[in-house]
Design a protein around this motif. Structure first.
Motif, PDB file in Angstrom:
ATOM      1  N   PHE A 362       0.823  -1.195   0.000  1.00 54.06           N
ATOM      2  CA  PHE A 362       0.000   0.000   0.000  1.00 54.06           C
ATOM      3  C   PHE A 362       0.865   1.255   0.000  1.00 54.06           C
ATOM      4  O   PHE A 362       2.024   1.235   0.418  1.00 54.06           O
ATOM      5  CB  PHE A 362      -0.927  -0.005   1.215  1.00 54.06           C
ATOM      6  N   LEU A 363       0.262   2.351  -0.466  1.00 54.01           N
ATOM      7  CA  LEU A 363       0.948   3.637  -0.530  1.00 54.01           C
ATOM      8  C   LEU A 363       0.697   4.450   0.736  1.00 54.01           C
ATOM      9  O   LEU A 363      -0.353   4.330   1.372  1.00 54.01           O
ATOM     10  CB  LEU A 363       0.472   4.440  -1.741  1.00 54.01           C
ATOM     11  N   ALA A 416      -2.741   0.045   7.507  1.00 55.23           N
ATOM     12  CA  ALA A 416      -2.215  -1.309   7.344  1.00 55.23           C
ATOM     13  C   ALA A 416      -3.036  -2.099   6.340  1.00 55.23           C
ATOM     14  O   ALA A 416      -2.511  -2.952   5.615  1.00 55.23           O
ATOM     15  CB  ALA A 416      -2.203  -2.033   8.688  1.00 55.23           C
ATOM     16  N   ALA A 417      -4.352  -1.819   6.290  1.00 55.97           N
ATOM     17  CA  ALA A 417      -5.250  -2.530   5.379  1.00 55.97           C
ATOM     18  C   ALA A 417      -5.418  -1.815   4.046  1.00 55.97           C
ATOM     19  O   ALA A 417      -6.186  -2.286   3.193  1.00 55.97           O
ATOM     20  CB  ALA A 417      -6.611  -2.711   6.043  1.00 55.97           C
ATOM     21  N   GLY A 418      -4.733  -0.689   3.851  1.00 55.81           N
ATOM     22  CA  GLY A 418      -4.835   0.029   2.583  1.00 55.81           C
ATOM     23  C   GLY A 418      -6.105   0.821   2.420  1.00 55.81           C
ATOM     24  O   GLY A 418      -6.431   1.253   1.298  1.00 55.81           O
ATOM     25  N   ALA A 439     -18.932  -6.699  -1.909  1.00 52.69           N
ATOM     26  CA  ALA A 439     -18.594  -5.277  -2.045  1.00 52.69           C
ATOM     27  C   ALA A 439     -17.481  -4.951  -1.065  1.00 52.69           C
ATOM     28  O   ALA A 439     -17.360  -5.576  -0.011  1.00 52.69           O
ATOM     29  CB  ALA A 439     -19.807  -4.396  -1.779  1.00 52.69           C
ATOM     30  N   GLY A 440     -16.665  -3.970  -1.434  1.00 57.65           N
ATOM     31  CA  GLY A 440     -15.581  -3.594  -0.546  1.00 57.65           C
ATOM     32  C   GLY A 440     -15.017  -2.236  -0.877  1.00 57.65           C
ATOM     33  O   GLY A 440     -15.094  -1.772  -2.026  1.00 57.65           O
ATOM     34  N   PRO A 441     -14.408  -1.569   0.145  1.00 62.56           N
ATOM     35  CA  PRO A 441     -13.774  -0.265  -0.064  1.00 62.56           C
ATOM     36  C   PRO A 441     -12.338  -0.421  -0.534  1.00 62.56           C
ATOM     37  O   PRO A 441     -11.826  -1.536  -0.706  1.00 62.56           O
ATOM     38  CB  PRO A 441     -13.829   0.349   1.334  1.00 62.56           C
ATOM     39  N   VAL A 442     -11.667   0.692  -0.698  1.00 62.83           N
ATOM     40  CA  VAL A 442     -10.253   0.707  -1.048  1.00 62.83           C
ATOM     41  C   VAL A 442      -9.468  -0.177  -0.085  1.00 62.83           C
ATOM     42  O   VAL A 442      -9.677  -0.151   1.124  1.00 62.83           O
ATOM     43  CB  VAL A 442      -9.713   2.154  -1.004  1.00 62.83           C
ATOM     44  N   GLY A 443      -8.576  -1.004  -0.643  1.00 65.55           N
ATOM     45  CA  GLY A 443      -7.743  -1.880   0.155  1.00 65.55           C
ATOM     46  C   GLY A 443      -8.269  -3.283   0.343  1.00 65.55           C
ATOM     47  O   GLY A 443      -7.546  -4.155   0.820  1.00 65.55           O
ATOM     48  N   SER A 444      -9.507  -3.527  -0.027  1.00 61.71           N
ATOM     49  CA  SER A 444     -10.134  -4.816   0.248  1.00 61.71           C
ATOM     50  C   SER A 444     -10.008  -5.761  -0.952  1.00 61.71           C
ATOM     51  O   SER A 444      -9.505  -5.398  -2.023  1.00 61.71           O
ATOM     52  CB  SER A 444     -11.606  -4.617   0.602  1.00 61.71           C
ATOM     53  N   THR A 445     -10.495  -6.988  -0.767  1.00 65.49           N
ATOM     54  CA  THR A 445     -10.597  -7.981  -1.836  1.00 65.49           C
ATOM     55  C   THR A 445     -12.057  -8.398  -1.954  1.00 65.49           C
ATOM     56  O   THR A 445     -12.702  -8.706  -0.942  1.00 65.49           O
ATOM     57  CB  THR A 445      -9.739  -9.219  -1.535  1.00 65.49           C
TER      58      THR A 445
END
Length: 538
Positions: A362-363, A416-418, A439-445
């Motif tokens: 992650f950035l 940590a989770a992006g 469904a998921g937000p930024v950083g998820s799978t």
């Protein structure tokens, strides 16, 4: 004692290397005025008055006079007097003076300057200093943008600076700003958190002498206690405790490593310049990853910044190698470090290379500011000269994180989770929904065979109108393509849209890049880069 090359902090002017003459050393405490580079609406402008080493050179503080000037020419003046006998005799002393917007400037916005004159009495003589008392510096007034609007807002998202230094970073040429002063200055800018990542080679020093180490690490313990106290006191704000550890990379050289949330101290002295030719650090990067506490968050610190030749030779400093950045337990890379530079673009290329190979990193964004809320002032040549510039200012490059409530733990879990993006102002985020349904937000799978992108973007006149918003689809092992790009906007400051459905035939990811133009604030253009959402075919 080794000569340390230029660094990015408030400048320490009292140290003189043995047998050398110093042009800037004076028998006075260091006196500095500082303040944020931008100001949220409805707030007074906080001016930090920082006095260092008054335990060696006591001073009586008499008055601070601030002349506020708008680009229109309107002028407002405030004077702050101190009770007779206000003698400063501490190693670090500070106060924050609130400059209200009243009189002829009350309804004015845009660029301002604040010229700060500090009057003291030292050794029986009245002395007046303008903005700082360093020799050979410009004495330019503080410059800031008073905004009509808050930072761009999307529900649940907050802004902060993930890489800063405090007074616990202190040595022969540098020192930072007080931890306890940070929340007020940050709130004035619209920030909700900052990460304090002081140098490992400073945190193991004695509290009364930065030239000597103390195995009991009292500075480290004092730092932990101060962060606890500040976080207990502040509401809807958090300080992220951390450390910038000097450690050994795969090439056997020294690099800097950001670790957050750690209670254990990691020694790292390889590039501290404390002993001639003693440049081997105590830990390697893999060793820290194995030995850190479970919930500690780790990022490579400015991993692609080119190291000056002098630092390579004297301190064995290096960039992070690719094998270092791809280590499994490393959360990510802090490639945005004070400026949208060539080093940042190199870091983006490496990040995209890793994503294409299924390596999840992650950035993170920060400024490496050691104080420097308003202007970067550093020692250029030890004992001879200074250098000034307007980059690497506290809070200018931002990490925005998605949290339910503002606590240190919640913010660390988010980065940590992006669940974060990096930006200099405009905010873009998105979610992915699939036919899973998932469904998921930024950083998820997410899982599914087809998907839609729900895009949300916000900016202000200060940070510019959206110029491009590019949604990128990367297929692992096959490279990236533009899924769609927006260049025309009904409202170029706010966007909430849902894409068409797309097929997900391979393991892939979605990320978004955005640019703005015509900004009225400190920067004329803006940018935002999101972390990815991964899509696992069902």
């Amino acid at each position: 004692m080794m000569i340390i090359p230029p660094v990015f902090l408030y400048a320490e002017t009292h140290y003189r290397f043995k047998y050398f003459f110093s042009l800037y050393k004076k028998a006075e405490p260091e006196i500095i005025a500082d303040g944020p580079y931008r100001l949220d609406p409805g707030r007074s402008y906080p001016v930090l008055i920082l006095i260092k080493d008054a335990h060696l050179y006591p001073a009586e503080l008499l008055e601070v006079r601030i002349i506020l000037t708008h680009r229109s020419g309107a002028v407002h003046e405030e004077s702050f007097s101190f009770p007779a006998g206000t003698v400063i005799n501490e190693k670090y002393w500070y106060t924050i003076l609130d400059l209200p917007f009243s009189g002829p400037v009350s309804d004015l916005y845009g660029m301002f300057t604040a010229d700060v004159q500090i009057t003291t009495k030292q050794r029986g003589r009245i002395k007046r200093d303008r903005n700082n008392n360093h020799r050979f510096t410009s004495k330019k007034p503080l410059a800031f943008y008073r905004s009509k609007t808050h930072l761009p807002s999307i529900s649940g998202w907050i802004y902060g600076d993930a890489h800063t230094h405090s007074t616990y970073t202190e040595d022969q040429v540098e020192f930072g700003s007080p931890v306890s002063a940070g929340p007020k200055l940050c709130r004035a800018m619209g920030l909700s958190f900052f990460g304090v990542t002081d140098h490992s080679y400073d945190l193991d020093d004695r509290t009364d002498n930065y030239l000597l180490n103390d195995p009991a690490i009292p500075k480290w313990h004092a730092f932990q206690e101060e962060v606890d106290a500040v976080n207990a006191r502040e509401k809807d704000f958090a300080v992220l405790r951390g450390e910038e550890v000097s450690c050994t990379n795969a090439n056997g050289n020294n690099v800097h490593y950001l670790i957050y949330g750690n209670k254990r101290f990691f020694h790292g002295s390889g590039d501290g310049g404390e002993k001639w030719f003693k440049t081997k650090s105590e830990f390697t990067i893999p060793q820290i990853l194995e030995e850190k506490e479970e919930l500690v968050v780790t990022f490579a610190s400015h991993p692609t910044e080119e190291v000056p030749l002098l630092q390579q030779l004297l301190l064995k400093r290096d960039e992070w190698s690719l094998s270092d950045m791809t280590l499994p337990k490393l959360h990510g890379i802090q490639i945005l470090n004070g400026d949208h530079s060539d080093a940042f673009l190199r870091g983006m290329d490496i990040w995209k290379w890793m994503l294409n190979r299924g390596i999840r990193k992650f950035l993170l964004a920060g400024n490496d500011a050691h104080g420097n809320f308003n202007r970067f002032v550093q020692i250029s040549i030890p004992m001879l000269s200074f250098r000034e510039k307007d980059s690497q200012l506290f809070g200018r490059m931002k990490t925005a994180a998605l949290v339910h409530t503002v606590t240190e733990r919640n913010i660390l879990d988010a980065i940590a989770a992006g669940r974060s993006v990096i930006t200099n102002g405009p905010l873009v985020t998105f979610s992915v929904e699939t036919d899973g349904p998932d469904a998921g937000p930024v950083g998820s799978t997410v899982h599914g065979s087809s998907f839609v992108v729900k895009l949300h973007a916000a900016s202000t006149e200060e940070f510019g109108h959206f110029h491009t918003i590019t949604v990128i689809h990367g297929v692992i092992g096959k490279g990236e393509r533009t899924l769609f790009r927006l260049t025309e906007f009904t409202d170029s400051l706010s966007l909430h849209t849902v894409s068409d459905w797309y097929r997900a035939e391979f393991f892939s990811y979605i990320r978004v890049e955005a640019t703005t133009h015509g900004a009225a604030g400190t920067d004329r253009t803006g940018f935002c880069y999101t972390n990815p959402i991964w899509i696992q075919p069902k």
